[in-house]
Design an enzyme around this catalytic site. Structure first.
Site, mmCIF file in Angstrom:
data_model
loop_
_atom_site.group_PDB
_atom_site.id
_atom_site.type_symbol
_atom_site.label_atom_id
_atom_site.label_comp_id
_atom_site.label_asym_id
_atom_site.label_seq_id
_atom_site.Cartn_x
_atom_site.Cartn_y
_atom_site.Cartn_z
ATOM 1 N N HIS A 61 0.738 -1.098 0.034
ATOM 2 C CA HIS A 61 -0.045 -0.122 -0.181
ATOM 3 C C HIS A 61 0.919 1.240 0.085
ATOM 4 O O HIS A 61 1.861 1.162 0.549
ATOM 5 C CB HIS A 61 -0.951 0.031 1.165
ATOM 6 C CG HIS A 61 -2.026 -0.975 1.357
ATOM 7 N ND1 HIS A 61 -3.090 -1.040 2.183
ATOM 8 C CD2 HIS A 61 -2.134 -2.090 0.542
ATOM 9 C CE1 HIS A 61 -3.747 -2.132 1.802
ATOM 10 N NE2 HIS A 61 -3.182 -2.731 1.004
ATOM 11 N N GLU A 63 1.135 3.825 1.784
ATOM 12 C CA GLU A 63 1.719 4.126 3.225
ATOM 13 C C GLU A 63 2.969 3.258 3.464
ATOM 14 O O GLU A 63 3.903 3.697 3.991
ATOM 15 C CB GLU A 63 0.785 3.967 4.301
ATOM 16 C CG GLU A 63 -0.402 4.808 4.073
ATOM 17 C CD GLU A 63 -1.640 4.163 3.259
ATOM 18 O OE1 GLU A 63 -1.502 3.535 2.376
ATOM 19 O OE2 GLU A 63 -2.768 4.172 3.932
ATOM 20 N N CYS A 94 -2.084 -0.475 7.463
ATOM 21 C CA CYS A 94 -1.177 0.759 7.485
ATOM 22 C C CYS A 94 -1.155 1.591 8.821
ATOM 23 O O CYS A 94 -0.357 1.857 8.976
ATOM 24 C CB CYS A 94 -1.697 1.509 6.059
ATOM 25 S SG CYS A 94 -1.489 0.802 4.619
#
Length: 158
Positions: A61, A63, A94
């Site tokens: 992801h 992040e 995350c």
């Protein structure tokens, strides 16, 4: 949880950069998500775009990619005092990684009612067992981030 060391102009500028990364992810066929990590002085330490599909990595992801880059830049897995700016409310994975990294401030754009874990779902930073809680600023460039996601998924449904 709204104390932010960055000026409104800096927040806008860096969210614009995260949105640019998100558009790049969408062009690559990934869900449009972008993130940047800044140090306490507002300097870029790391950036990332969603990449789970292209990297065959469910943890890729935006992040996570940005925090990995920032940790490498600092030579430390602790990102204490850093600000993470991301286009969409972080998921549980995350948000958990942010707590472990000791991110000082989280800024996000669009709300994620289904998959978010900060203001929605498990509200991870409100759990009594979480060991670190960043300051949180919600809704920066939320309309643009939301529109980018909606257009991406509308195109995929066609």
């Amino acid at each position: 949880m709204n104390s932010n060391p960055l000026s409104p102009q800096d927040l806008t500028r860096w969210m614009d950069h995260a949105l640019s990364l998100a558009r790049g992810a969408a062009t690559a066929g990934e869900v449009p998500g972008g993130a940047v990590v800044l140090d306490a002085a507002g300097q870029l330490l790391g950036e990332g775009a969603n990449g789970p599909i292209s990297t065959d990595d469910p943890t890729a992801h935006a992040e996570i990619v940005a925090m990995r880059a920032a940790a490498r830049a600092l030579g430390n897995y602790r990102l204490t005092g850093c600000t993470l700016i991301v286009t969409l409310e972080p998921c549980a994975m995350c948000a958990g990684a942010m707590a472990h990294a000791r991110i000082g401030h989280l800024v996000y754009g669009a709300e994620d009612v289904k998959g978010g874990a900060v203001a929605h779902g498990p509200q991870l930073f409100h759990q009594p067992t979480i060991h670190h809680r960043p300051n949180v600023t919600r809704g920066v460039r939320a309309e643009e981030a939301s529109a980018l996601l909606k257009s991406f998924f509308a195109a995929r449904r066609r």
